[in-house]
Design a protein around this motif. Structure first.
Motif, PDB file in Angstrom:
ATOM      1  N   TYR A  78      24.938  43.041 -20.832  1.00  0.00           N
ATOM      2  CA  TYR A  78      26.264  43.949 -21.065  1.00  0.00           C
ATOM      3  C   TYR A  78      26.924  43.415 -22.380  1.00  0.00           C
ATOM      4  O   TYR A  78      26.983  45.408 -22.715  1.00  0.00           O
ATOM      5  CB  TYR A  78      27.638  42.566 -20.356  1.00  0.00           C
ATOM      6  N   GLY A  82      24.466  46.977 -24.989  1.00  0.00           N
ATOM      7  CA  GLY A  82      25.340  48.009 -25.383  1.00  0.00           C
ATOM      8  C   GLY A  82      25.369  48.056 -26.782  1.00  0.00           C
ATOM      9  O   GLY A  82      26.083  49.067 -27.195  1.00  0.00           O
ATOM     10  N   HIS A 165      19.735  54.035 -24.452  1.00  0.00           N
ATOM     11  CA  HIS A 165      21.010  54.711 -24.765  1.00  0.00           C
ATOM     12  C   HIS A 165      20.417  56.646 -25.340  1.00  0.00           C
ATOM     13  O   HIS A 165      21.108  57.177 -25.220  1.00  0.00           O
ATOM     14  CB  HIS A 165      21.378  54.528 -26.640  1.00  0.00           C
ATOM     15  N   TYR A 222      23.765  46.126 -18.562  1.00  0.00           N
ATOM     16  CA  TYR A 222      24.707  47.238 -19.336  1.00  0.00           C
ATOM     17  C   TYR A 222      24.938  48.200 -18.498  1.00  0.00           C
ATOM     18  O   TYR A 222      25.375  49.135 -19.706  1.00  0.00           O
ATOM     19  CB  TYR A 222      23.259  47.832 -20.040  1.00  0.00           C
ATOM     20  N   ARG A 225      28.106  47.315 -18.773  1.00  0.00           N
ATOM     21  CA  ARG A 225      28.738  48.734 -20.151  1.00  0.00           C
ATOM     22  C   ARG A 225      29.267  50.041 -20.540  1.00  0.00           C
ATOM     23  O   ARG A 225      29.614  50.485 -20.539  1.00  0.00           O
ATOM     24  CB  ARG A 225      27.784  47.818 -21.322  1.00  0.00           C
ATOM     25  N   ARG A 226      28.264  50.224 -19.964  1.00  0.00           N
ATOM     26  CA  ARG A 226      27.987  51.559 -20.061  1.00  0.00           C
ATOM     27  C   ARG A 226      29.122  52.395 -19.123  1.00  0.00           C
ATOM     28  O   ARG A 226      29.719  53.942 -19.971  1.00  0.00           O
ATOM     29  CB  ARG A 226      26.680  52.450 -19.303  1.00  0.00           C
TER      30      ARG A 226
END
Length: 371
Positions: A78, A82, A165, A222, A225-226
């Protein structure tokens, strides 16, 4: 940084109450996990002779303790995946996170070897120490596998984060479903196939490039978070919260029941992180607590969170010493409760006191002052 230890709680800095709660809770769960096994020896013959209520209590505590590591891994994914890492950011990550973790762990490898000299009343084994220090042999303590795993993950983390990303949401979702099925669903099915003397499902795909099981937990963090904005909108609905609580309880109860059933079928299996319910339980805890705000006890929870890495490093030696004092109580449930509470509180107090000495807390426990 390893999300066991203190540091900034968000990508932008500052402390987030919910993440401090999660980190503190996970550290307590890890202590619980490592306290139950020496007291309730979960061997086939021993478990078979237990009364049902004792089986339920022991596996309930064990399963709860097992959720500590998933929560820590979710926190790491997380917070660390990120971020975006340019060239300077990668160098800074290696210096601040990877190198500091490596140096601290090397110190603790030496301290653990000294402890085992005292504990086992044997001479210092230089060969074993060197193998431990060079990562050629695991330190003979139950928690020592975690830090080498984290160090290995950190080597490639900045590059993996930058790649993530650039990948579409749909692609990541498909990839995560495949990983969950292959790494968690198939092993869980195989347990019950084994219990019924049926042939296991063979797994031929190699997912080690993705970090395997522990990489999967990082990626789950992740994903939270995304997709956080969408998730938080859902979390505002009471029905969703009750649904998550129900999901948590159902998976937790099932996991306890499944272990009891497997033992009754002569399969000695203590749930591991690849059991299908463990990611669900970890995510449920994460979603329920990550946005929680503290009005009371904020400073205490913050300190517990900041001491969590030290608690992880120190709790096994403290637990071993405490066990020598309480093993004569005679009642195992009382022994467990006393051991867990005493180990957690005493270890936290030791870490907190050591961190009052300038520089020593940072060296031994990667402790940083509050933001």
């Amino acid at each position: 940084m390893n999300m066991l230890h203190s540091g900034k709680n968000s990508v932008g800095g500052g402390r987030i109450d919910g993440l401090d709660i999660l980190r503190s809770l996970a550290a307590f769960y890890v202590v619980l996990n490592h306290s139950i096994e020496p007291i309730y020896q979960l061997k086939l013959d021993y478990v078979f002779s237990m009364p049902l209520r004792v089986k339920i209590f022991s596996f309930a505590c064990f399963t709860l303790g097992r959720t500590g590591v998933p929560i820590f891994l979710l926190l790491s994914g997380y917070l660390l995946f990120g971020r975006e890492y340019n060239d300077k950011g990668i160098v800074r990550f290696y210096k601040t996170n990877l190198l500091s973790m490596l140096l601290t762990w090397e110190i603790w490898i030496f301290l653990y070897n000294l402890f085992m000299v005292w504990c086992n009343a044997k001479p210092f084994d230089l060969g074993m120490y060197l193998r431990n220090a060079l990562f050629l042999q695991e330190v003979a303590l139950g928690h020592a596998w975690y830090i080498p795993m984290i160090i290995g993950m950190y080597i490639f983390l900045p590059y993996a984060a930058n790649v993530l990303h650039t990948i579409s949401t749909c692609t990541i979702a498909v990839f995560m479903i495949i990983m969950y099925g292959y790494l968690c669903i198939v092993p869980s099915i195989n347990l019950f196939l084994q219990a019924d003397s049926l042939p296991a499902i063979t797994r031929q795909l190699d997912l080690s490039y993705s970090g395997n099981l522990y990489g999967f937990y990082f990626l789950l963090g992740y994903c939270i978070r995304r997709w956080e904005m969408k998730i938080d909108r859902f979390l505002k609905k009471p029905a969703v919260i009750f649904g998550i609580i129900g999901l948590l309880l159902c998976n937790y109860i099932w996991t306890i029941y499944a272990q009891i059933i497997l033992y009754e079928k002569q399969i000695q299996h203590k749930v591991w992180y690849d059991y299908f319910s463990m990611p669900i339980i970890g995510i449920a805890w994460f979603l329920l607590l990550k946005n929680m705000k503290l009005k009371k006890w904020k400073s205490i929870v913050t300190q517990l969170s900041m001491c969590s890495f030290g608690v992880y490093l120190l709790h096994i030696p403290v637990k071993i010493i405490i066990m020598r004092w309480i093993e004569k109580i005679g009642d195992k449930s009382t022994e467990l409760i006393v051991n867990v509470i005493a180990t957690y509180l005493l270890t936290t107090c030791i870490v907190w006191l050591v961190c009052r000495i300038p520089g020593l807390g940072k060296i031994l426990f990667l402790y940083k002052k509050k933001d």
